[in-house]
Design an enzyme around this catalytic site. Structure first.
Site, mmCIF file in Angstrom:
data_model
loop_
_atom_site.group_PDB
_atom_site.id
_atom_site.type_symbol
_atom_site.label_atom_id
_atom_site.label_comp_id
_atom_site.label_asym_id
_atom_site.label_seq_id
_atom_site.Cartn_x
_atom_site.Cartn_y
_atom_site.Cartn_z
ATOM 1 C CG LEU A 119 -2.281 -0.996 1.221
ATOM 2 C CD1 LEU A 119 -2.789 -1.010 2.619
ATOM 3 C CD2 LEU A 119 -2.837 -0.868 0.103
ATOM 4 C CD GLU A 161 1.558 -5.881 6.430
ATOM 5 O OE1 GLU A 161 1.937 -4.876 6.922
ATOM 6 O OE2 GLU A 161 1.212 -5.909 5.224
HETATM 7 ZN ZN LIG Z 1 3.494 -2.874 2.683
#
Ligand SMILES: [Zn+2]
Length: 195
Positions: A119, A161
């Site tokens: 993102l 993550e």
């Molecule tokens: Zn990422």
């Protein structure tokens, strides 16, 4: 982590009356983009497990769903803290919501080479080799320790993550050639004021 394959479904669900709409209004954080130094430094360990942290993680889920992602780490909202949220169902199953505070990989097995996006690096994807299975030890938003095993996309999301919490972006797993190409394109976008 972004997931292109489920974006059409995610768009459809936001226009319908979903259970998410009935919950308390959540803060939608803007996602920090590549180039911001917060993305490339390790986050501090979570030490306070309080109502504020629970609110933060719920807001992170809401921000992640709004951006049609399957994972979001605190550095991506400008917070240098070792906490991330993951949901590979895109908000369809409340039981699939996973908060990872101070997560660590305790076991990894197998290898899968798959395309991956982020993102914080919108519009760019690349093939990254990740373990097929991983076991993670982490704390939830209440501070309780737990272990969870992930396979394929879930294993990939966990690794992506946890990398964020260590200041590592998926670009670092690409070939130098591919990485430089993406960096050059981002530089150009930034010059045009489009990044
Ligand atoms: Zn990422």
């Amino acid at each position: 982590m972004s997931d292109k394959s489920m974006s059409s479904e995610a768009v459809a669900s936001t226009s319908a009356e979903t259970p998410q709409r009935l919950s308390a209004a959540r803060k939608i954080y803007p996602i920090v983009k590549y180039g911001n130094p917060v993305l490339e430094k390790p986050g501090a360990s979570v030490k306070k497990f309080d109502a504020e942290l629970e609110q933060l993680t719920e807001d992170m889920f809401a921000s992640m769903y709004a951006a049609q992602g399957v994972g979001l780490a605190a550095p991506q909202i400008g917070l240098s803290l070792r906490v991330a949220v993951v949901d590979v169902t895109g908000g369809k199953n409340p039981e699939a919501k996973i908060v990872l505070a101070n997560p660590e990989v305790t076991h990894a097995e197998g290898e899968v080479r798959e395309e991956e996006g982020c993102l914080s690096i919108p519009g760019f994807r690349g093939y990254v080799v990740r373990p097929q299975f991983v076991t993670i030890k982490a704390q939830n938003a209440k501070g309780e320790f737990f272990e969870i095993r992930g396979e394929n996309l879930l294993a990939r999301a966990f690794c992506h993550e946890i990398d964020h919490l260590n200041g590592i972006l998926f670009l670092q797993h690409l070939s130098m050639l591919k990485r430089d190409l993406i960096k050059r394109k981002i530089k150009k976008l930034r010059k045009q004021g489009e990044w």
